[in-house]
Motif scaffolding. Sequence first.
Motif, PDB file in Angstrom:
ATOM      1  N   PRO A  58       0.808  -1.223   0.000  1.00 55.94           N
ATOM      2  CA  PRO A  58       0.000   0.000   0.000  1.00 55.94           C
ATOM      3  C   PRO A  58       0.838   1.268   0.000  1.00 55.94           C
ATOM      4  O   PRO A  58       2.009   1.263   0.411  1.00 55.94           O
ATOM      5  N   GLY A  59       0.219   2.348  -0.447  1.00 61.56           N
ATOM      6  CA  GLY A  59       0.805   3.690  -0.347  1.00 61.56           C
ATOM      7  C   GLY A  59      -0.258   4.631   0.170  1.00 61.56           C
ATOM      8  O   GLY A  59      -1.294   4.810  -0.474  1.00 61.56           O
ATOM      9  N   THR A  60      -0.048   5.229   1.345  1.00 58.21           N
ATOM     10  CA  THR A  60      -1.106   5.977   2.002  1.00 58.21           C
ATOM     11  C   THR A  60      -0.598   7.241   2.685  1.00 58.21           C
ATOM     12  O   THR A  60       0.594   7.391   2.950  1.00 58.21           O
ATOM     13  N   ARG A  61      -1.543   8.112   2.999  1.00 55.87           N
ATOM     14  CA  ARG A  61      -1.258   9.312   3.783  1.00 55.87           C
ATOM     15  C   ARG A  61      -2.374   9.507   4.804  1.00 55.87           C
ATOM     16  O   ARG A  61      -3.554   9.450   4.470  1.00 55.87           O
ATOM     17  N   GLU A  62      -2.006   9.712   6.055  1.00 55.08           N
ATOM     18  CA  GLU A  62      -2.912  10.022   7.162  1.00 55.08           C
ATOM     19  C   GLU A  62      -3.976   8.964   7.394  1.00 55.08           C
ATOM     20  O   GLU A  62      -5.052   9.259   7.917  1.00 55.08           O
ATOM     21  N   THR A  63      -3.683   7.721   7.042  1.00 54.11           N
ATOM     22  CA  THR A  63      -4.665   6.672   7.295  1.00 54.11           C
ATOM     23  C   THR A  63      -4.647   6.188   8.745  1.00 54.11           C
ATOM     24  O   THR A  63      -5.654   5.650   9.222  1.00 54.11           O
ATOM     25  N   ASP A  64      -3.545   6.369   9.460  1.00 54.37           N
ATOM     26  CA  ASP A  64      -3.507   5.935  10.857  1.00 54.37           C
ATOM     27  C   ASP A  64      -4.576   6.625  11.692  1.00 54.37           C
ATOM     28  O   ASP A  64      -5.131   6.031  12.626  1.00 54.37           O
ATOM     29  N   LEU A 101       0.876  11.006  -3.565  1.00 56.86           N
ATOM     30  CA  LEU A 101       0.406  11.392  -2.238  1.00 56.86           C
ATOM     31  C   LEU A 101       0.382  12.905  -2.069  1.00 56.86           C
ATOM     32  O   LEU A 101      -0.328  13.434  -1.216  1.00 56.86           O
ATOM     33  N   ASP A 102       1.156  13.605  -2.910  1.00 55.90           N
ATOM     34  CA  ASP A 102       1.171  15.066  -2.830  1.00 55.90           C
ATOM     35  C   ASP A 102      -0.145  15.671  -3.301  1.00 55.90           C
ATOM     36  O   ASP A 102      -0.406  16.846  -3.051  1.00 55.90           O
ATOM     37  N   ALA A 103      -0.998  14.876  -3.967  1.00 51.75           N
ATOM     38  CA  ALA A 103      -2.323  15.379  -4.340  1.00 51.75           C
ATOM     39  C   ALA A 103      -3.103  15.795  -3.100  1.00 51.75           C
ATOM     40  O   ALA A 103      -3.881  16.767  -3.137  1.00 51.75           O
ATOM     41  N   CYS A 104      -2.875  15.099  -1.997  1.00 55.09           N
ATOM     42  CA  CYS A 104      -3.544  15.466  -0.744  1.00 55.09           C
ATOM     43  C   CYS A 104      -3.159  16.879  -0.307  1.00 55.09           C
ATOM     44  O   CYS A 104      -3.974  17.597   0.292  1.00 55.09           O
ATOM     45  N   SER A 105      -1.918  17.277  -0.593  1.00 52.79           N
ATOM     46  CA  SER A 105      -1.473  18.625  -0.222  1.00 52.79           C
ATOM     47  C   SER A 105      -2.258  19.683  -0.981  1.00 52.79           C
ATOM     48  O   SER A 105      -2.650  20.713  -0.417  1.00 52.79           O
ATOM     49  N   GLY A 106      -2.492  19.427  -2.281  1.00 50.19           N
ATOM     50  CA  GLY A 106      -3.277  20.373  -3.067  1.00 50.19           C
ATOM     51  C   GLY A 106      -4.701  20.485  -2.559  1.00 50.19           C
ATOM     52  O   GLY A 106      -5.278  21.584  -2.512  1.00 50.19           O
ATOM     53  N   VAL A 107      -5.283  19.364  -2.166  1.00 43.90           N
ATOM     54  CA  VAL A 107      -6.641  19.378  -1.630  1.00 43.90           C
ATOM     55  C   VAL A 107      -6.673  20.086  -0.278  1.00 43.90           C
ATOM     56  O   VAL A 107      -7.570  20.893   0.005  1.00 43.90           O
ATOM     57  N   PRO A 143      -7.366  21.187   7.558  1.00 40.72           N
ATOM     58  CA  PRO A 143      -8.172  20.207   6.833  1.00 40.72           C
ATOM     59  C   PRO A 143      -7.542  18.818   6.960  1.00 40.72           C
ATOM     60  O   PRO A 143      -6.318  18.668   6.889  1.00 40.72           O
ATOM     61  N   LEU A 144      -8.368  17.813   7.163  1.00 40.58           N
ATOM     62  CA  LEU A 144      -7.903  16.440   7.309  1.00 40.58           C
ATOM     63  C   LEU A 144      -8.263  15.666   6.041  1.00 40.58           C
ATOM     64  O   LEU A 144      -9.444  15.481   5.732  1.00 40.58           O
ATOM     65  N   VAL A 145      -7.237  15.229   5.314  1.00 43.81           N
ATOM     66  CA  VAL A 145      -7.429  14.659   3.980  1.00 43.81           C
ATOM     67  C   VAL A 145      -6.585  13.387   3.822  1.00 43.81           C
ATOM     68  O   VAL A 145      -5.476  13.430   3.281  1.00 43.81           O
ATOM     69  N   PRO A 146      -7.063  12.255   4.289  1.00 45.36           N
ATOM     70  CA  PRO A 146      -6.344  11.001   4.028  1.00 45.36           C
ATOM     71  C   PRO A 146      -6.385  10.641   2.545  1.00 45.36           C
ATOM     72  O   PRO A 146      -7.302  11.047   1.810  1.00 45.36           O
ATOM     73  N   GLY A 147      -5.390   9.877   2.105  1.00 43.24           N
ATOM     74  CA  GLY A 147      -5.346   9.495   0.702  1.00 43.24           C
ATOM     75  C   GLY A 147      -4.624   8.187   0.477  1.00 43.24           C
ATOM     76  O   GLY A 147      -3.926   7.676   1.366  1.00 43.24           O
TER      77      GLY A 147
END
Length: 343
Positions: free
Chosen positions: A53-59, A83-89, A108-112
């Motif tokens: 997997p590759g994730t951001r803020e899923t914990d 994962l940097d798409a989350c930064s734009g959002v 803003p909390l944006v898991p991805g």
Amino acid sequence: MVAVYKTGPRNLITDVAGLKVGNAQDADLKSGTTVLLGDAPFTASVHVMGGAPGTRETDLLAPDKTVAQVDALVLSGGSSFGLDACSGVTSGLRAAGRGLRIGAALIPLVPGAILFDLLNGGEKDWVENPYAALGRRALDAAGASFDLGSVGAGTGALTAMHKGGLGSASLVLTDGITVGALVAANPVGHVTTTGGRHFWAAPFELNSEFGGLGPDPAAGLCGPLVSDKIAAMLGARANTTIAIVATDATLTKAQCHRLSVAAHDGIARAVVPAHTPNDGDLVFALSTGNGPPATDAQLAQIGHAAALCLSRAIARAVYMATPATGDVLPCYEAAKTVTASKA
């Protein structure tokens, strides 16, 4: 008479009231990003069953973590770059005044989650990572209606034998609860049986939403994984099916986690094999909380419906993929036509 679920009016995850989806893609890059946004923060959790997997803020989505709700979820191509798409959002939501307020800070909390599409024939020699901009564009494009197929996070997706894509589907349960799924299908496995005509998800198809050919009449469909994708890409790491399932029933965070677990059955019924060491298979599950609290019996039905929606969404993703210059694999419709001509 046995009750049968019906699709929502759009047959999209946005049939769950209060949700919007936006896509952004780059044809030269052969990649893109998809954002799911709520009209208000929503309760969510996640379950991972793939080996890569590759994730951001899923914990923070684990039931024992203190964050109660999030603002958006992101599915993206680009592997770790995506994962940097989350930064734009995140930047776009902050500019709009959305996020968790802690004193003077607005967060803003944006898991991805991401899939691997770096070897699909697109131009990947960028100087500046393009995915933050794609994330912001996808956020700005969010609405109740959105395209499927070779768009958003599904732009550069591939399956074992065909182009993958972005898919979605919905169901309205007999008690009025709505359930939907959104998926970027890029698995190492097959979405069709031997011969490439019949979808593994065919038993669950509604209204000929992916061609209406029905299940494969053949038996004994047991054999090794043979993948044109692996051969074309000189390796087995370029994969992953990432998805979101949603309901308007009010669920706790723990119930959302159970929903994400149940929904993985939808991947296993639509992709063969699924959950391999080289896939990062992941399902987010969310509740908008617009309906009454779900009982355990209702949660079982919601999980069942989510798996059905996810299987159908995977098949729709592949069925609706469209060709582009430099494609590594054919689209399903083109491959089906060639196979039929040889029959």
